[in-house]
Design a protein around this motif. Structure first.
Motif, PDB file in Angstrom:
ATOM      1  N   ARG A   1       0.624  -1.595  -0.195  1.00  0.00           N
ATOM      2  CA  ARG A   1       0.361  -0.286  -0.161  1.00  0.00           C
ATOM      3  C   ARG A   1       0.836   1.201   0.136  1.00  0.00           C
ATOM      4  NH1 ARG A   1      -4.849   2.475   4.216  1.00  0.00           N
ATOM      5  NH2 ARG A   1      -4.111   4.689   3.827  1.00  0.00           N
ATOM      6  N   PRO A   2       0.931   2.476  -0.833  1.00  0.00           N
ATOM      7  CA  PRO A   2       1.476   3.923  -0.772  1.00  0.00           C
ATOM      8  C   PRO A   2       0.926   4.510   0.577  1.00  0.00           C
ATOM      9  CG  PRO A   2      -0.002   3.489  -2.493  1.00  0.00           C
ATOM     10  CD  PRO A   2      -0.405   1.869  -2.169  1.00  0.00           C
ATOM     11  N   ARG A   3       2.693   4.852   0.725  1.00  0.00           N
ATOM     12  CA  ARG A   3       2.363   5.685   2.134  1.00  0.00           C
ATOM     13  C   ARG A   3       2.606   6.756   2.041  1.00  0.00           C
ATOM     14  NH1 ARG A   3      -0.360   1.753   6.015  1.00  0.00           N
ATOM     15  NH2 ARG A   3       0.080  -0.315   5.864  1.00  0.00           N
ATOM     16  N   PRO A   4       2.002   8.192   3.095  1.00  0.00           N
ATOM     17  CA  PRO A   4       2.526   9.200   3.538  1.00  0.00           C
ATOM     18  C   PRO A   4       4.561   8.790   3.296  1.00  0.00           C
ATOM     19  CG  PRO A   4       0.684   9.292   4.873  1.00  0.00           C
ATOM     20  CD  PRO A   4       1.393   7.469   4.010  1.00  0.00           C
ATOM     21  N   GLY A   5       5.518   9.658   2.543  1.00  0.00           N
ATOM     22  CA  GLY A   5       6.447   9.806   2.953  1.00  0.00           C
ATOM     23  C   GLY A   5       7.380   8.859   1.862  1.00  0.00           C
ATOM     24  N   HIS A   6       6.399   7.884   1.062  1.00  0.00           N
ATOM     25  CA  HIS A   6       7.026   6.824  -0.432  1.00  0.00           C
ATOM     26  C   HIS A   6       7.084   7.742  -1.035  1.00  0.00           C
ATOM     27  CE1 HIS A   6       4.756   2.574   0.911  1.00  0.00           C
ATOM     28  NE2 HIS A   6       6.206   2.962   2.115  1.00  0.00           N
ATOM     29  N   ASN A   7       8.377   7.402  -1.970  1.00  0.00           N
ATOM     30  CA  ASN A   7       9.111   8.090  -2.690  1.00  0.00           C
ATOM     31  C   ASN A   7       7.755   7.293  -4.468  1.00  0.00           C
ATOM     32  OD1 ASN A   7      10.860   9.448  -1.788  1.00  0.00           O
ATOM     33  ND2 ASN A   7      12.655   7.526  -2.331  1.00  0.00           N
ATOM     34  N   VAL A   8       7.835   8.228  -5.211  1.00  0.00           N
ATOM     35  CA  VAL A   8       6.938   8.032  -6.244  1.00  0.00           C
ATOM     36  C   VAL A   8       7.436   8.522  -7.100  1.00  0.00           C
ATOM     37  CG1 VAL A   8       4.955   8.519  -7.323  1.00  0.00           C
ATOM     38  CG2 VAL A   8       4.952   8.122  -5.417  1.00  0.00           C
ATOM     39  N   LYS A   9       7.381   7.181  -8.479  1.00  0.00           N
ATOM     40  CA  LYS A   9       8.265   7.993  -9.826  1.00  0.00           C
ATOM     41  C   LYS A   9       7.451   7.946 -11.404  1.00  0.00           C
ATOM     42  CE  LYS A   9      12.504   8.228 -12.348  1.00  0.00           C
ATOM     43  NZ  LYS A   9      13.562   7.051 -12.510  1.00  0.00           N
ATOM     44  N   ILE A  10       7.068   8.745 -11.953  1.00  0.00           N
ATOM     45  CA  ILE A  10       6.273   8.706 -13.304  1.00  0.00           C
ATOM     46  C   ILE A  10       7.086   9.170 -14.547  1.00  0.00           C
ATOM     47  CG2 ILE A  10       3.714  10.048 -13.970  1.00  0.00           C
ATOM     48  CD1 ILE A  10       3.537  10.899 -10.614  1.00  0.00           C
ATOM     49  N   ASN A  11       6.835   8.695 -15.330  1.00  0.00           N
ATOM     50  CA  ASN A  11       7.056   8.314 -16.173  1.00  0.00           C
ATOM     51  C   ASN A  11       6.379   8.492 -17.667  1.00  0.00           C
ATOM     52  OD1 ASN A  11       9.871   8.195 -15.820  1.00  0.00           O
ATOM     53  ND2 ASN A  11       9.872   5.786 -15.290  1.00  0.00           N
ATOM     54  N   ARG A  12       6.791   9.480 -18.864  1.00  0.00           N
ATOM     55  CA  ARG A  12       6.017   9.897 -19.543  1.00  0.00           C
ATOM     56  C   ARG A  12       5.604   8.485 -20.389  1.00  0.00           C
ATOM     57  NH1 ARG A  12       3.820  14.295 -21.657  1.00  0.00           N
ATOM     58  NH2 ARG A  12       5.144  15.948 -20.544  1.00  0.00           N
ATOM     59  N   ALA A  13       5.144   7.634 -20.870  1.00  0.00           N
ATOM     60  CA  ALA A  13       4.904   6.412 -21.383  1.00  0.00           C
ATOM     61  C   ALA A  13       4.214   7.308 -22.763  1.00  0.00           C
ATOM     62  CB  ALA A  13       4.038   5.508 -20.786  1.00  0.00           C
ATOM     63  N   ALA A  14       4.015   5.575 -23.589  1.00  0.00           N
ATOM     64  CA  ALA A  14       3.536   5.831 -25.375  1.00  0.00           C
ATOM     65  C   ALA A  14       2.452   6.606 -25.054  1.00  0.00           C
ATOM     66  CB  ALA A  14       3.770   4.113 -25.516  1.00  0.00           C
ATOM     67  N   MET A  15       1.818   6.700 -26.158  1.00  0.00           N
ATOM     68  CA  MET A  15       0.777   7.707 -26.576  1.00  0.00           C
ATOM     69  C   MET A  15       0.318   8.229 -25.541  1.00  0.00           C
ATOM     70  SD  MET A  15      -0.791   4.350 -28.750  1.00  0.00           S
ATOM     71  CE  MET A  15      -2.238   4.914 -29.468  1.00  0.00           C
ATOM     72  N   GLY A  16       0.693   9.342 -25.072  1.00  0.00           N
ATOM     73  CA  GLY A  16      -0.055   9.980 -23.978  1.00  0.00           C
ATOM     74  C   GLY A  16       0.029   9.426 -22.625  1.00  0.00           C
ATOM     75  N   SER A  17       0.329   8.224 -22.441  1.00  0.00           N
ATOM     76  CA  SER A  17       0.106   7.298 -20.774  1.00  0.00           C
ATOM     77  C   SER A  17       1.096   7.609 -19.977  1.00  0.00           C
ATOM     78  CB  SER A  17      -0.047   6.119 -21.401  1.00  0.00           C
ATOM     79  OG  SER A  17       0.986   5.392 -21.511  1.00  0.00           O
ATOM     80  N   TYR A  18       0.999   7.311 -18.776  1.00  0.00           N
ATOM     81  CA  TYR A  18       2.294   7.605 -17.898  1.00  0.00           C
ATOM     82  C   TYR A  18       2.036   6.662 -17.260  1.00  0.00           C
ATOM     83  CZ  TYR A  18       1.497  12.109 -19.169  1.00  0.00           C
ATOM     84  OH  TYR A  18       1.546  13.705 -19.787  1.00  0.00           O
ATOM     85  N   MET A  19       3.139   5.851 -16.808  1.00  0.00           N
ATOM     86  CA  MET A  19       3.766   4.942 -15.712  1.00  0.00           C
ATOM     87  C   MET A  19       4.088   5.655 -14.250  1.00  0.00           C
ATOM     88  SD  MET A  19       2.922   2.343 -17.345  1.00  0.00           S
ATOM     89  CE  MET A  19       3.771   1.088 -16.737  1.00  0.00           C
ATOM     90  N   MET A  20       3.551   5.276 -13.069  1.00  0.00           N
ATOM     91  CA  MET A  20       3.838   5.197 -12.119  1.00  0.00           C
ATOM     92  C   MET A  20       4.819   3.833 -11.194  1.00  0.00           C
ATOM     93  SD  MET A  20       0.819   7.187  -9.192  1.00  0.00           S
ATOM     94  CE  MET A  20      -0.094   5.783  -9.217  1.00  0.00           C
ATOM     95  N   LYS A  21       5.347   4.340 -10.901  1.00  0.00           N
ATOM     96  CA  LYS A  21       5.955   3.406  -9.388  1.00  0.00           C
ATOM     97  C   LYS A  21       6.049   3.999  -8.380  1.00  0.00           C
ATOM     98  CE  LYS A  21      10.092   1.016 -11.007  1.00  0.00           C
ATOM     99  NZ  LYS A  21      11.503   0.991 -11.348  1.00  0.00           N
ATOM    100  N   VAL A  22       5.394   3.358  -7.246  1.00  0.00           N
ATOM    101  CA  VAL A  22       5.310   3.774  -6.220  1.00  0.00           C
ATOM    102  C   VAL A  22       6.452   2.593  -5.325  1.00  0.00           C
ATOM    103  CG1 VAL A  22       4.221   4.440  -3.798  1.00  0.00           C
ATOM    104  CG2 VAL A  22       3.125   4.418  -5.817  1.00  0.00           C
ATOM    105  N   ASN A  23       7.427   3.358  -5.013  1.00  0.00           N
ATOM    106  CA  ASN A  23       8.048   2.883  -3.581  1.00  0.00           C
ATOM    107  C   ASN A  23       8.976   1.340  -3.982  1.00  0.00           C
ATOM    108  OD1 ASN A  23       9.302   3.359  -1.097  1.00  0.00           O
ATOM    109  ND2 ASN A  23       8.263   1.686  -0.204  1.00  0.00           N
TER     110      ASN A  23
END
Length: 179
Positions: free
Chosen positions: A146-168
């Protein structure tokens, strides 16, 4: 017959795509700025100073009335970061720089820290970052921890206007910026 119709559709679409691919015209600089620059060409010192005083006063008035906005490169970067992921028209509010410079300044990755997170009715995660941006999971992939306050998040631009989000540092899920 289907092949011929497909080729006709593609042939009709090519000129439209070429129009979309043309680079945007260089935007003219504001008149108030041009007036200030023209003052430099005045040879006589007293007239040049009077011109600068008048042009500076005009720029100050326009800025106070919000008719003219002056931003520096760092403010542009910060604004691009804040707008990352929002589905807004490509209006280029920062003038018409060269295409290479625009691509260089484009934000492709956003890193942040979770402020809060919850699941919607479909079990997808909604994550609010400390900078105020809210991202919602759009696929049904599982986020194991579960994503919790303080966890790092990285969001990358992906293909065709979409986005990929990595949590912790977990496997990425598809996500979309929410307003």
């Amino acid at each position: 017959m289907k092949k011929i119709m497909f080729l006709a559709v593609v042939a009709a679409a090519i000129p439209g795509a070429a129009l979309l691919a043309k680079p945007a015209k260089e935007q003219a600089r504001p008149q108030a700025f041009e007036a200030l620059v023209r003052c430099r060409g005045i040879a006589e010192a007293a007239q040049r100073l009077a011109c600068f005083d008048s042009a500076a006063a005009d720029m100050e008035t326009q800025a106070a009335n919000r008719e003219l906005v002056v931003v520096d490169r760092q403010q542009m970067r910060d604004t691009r970061r804040k707008l990352f992921g929002l589905d807004i028209p490509n209006l280029n509010p920062f003038g018409g720089g060269s295409d290479d410079a625009e691509r260089e300044e484009e934000v492709k990755t956003l890193e942040g820290v979770v402020a809060s997170a919850y699941q919607d009715g479909d079990g997808r995660w909604i994550v609010r970052l400390q900078d105020g941006a809210t991202w919602g999971q759009t696929d049904n992939n599982m986020i194991a921890l579960r994503p919790r306050p303080g966890h790092n998040v990285k969001i990358n631009r992906a293909a065709m206007g979409s986005y990929m989000m990595k949590v912790n540092n977990q496997p990425a899920v598809r996500a979309k910026r929410r307003i």
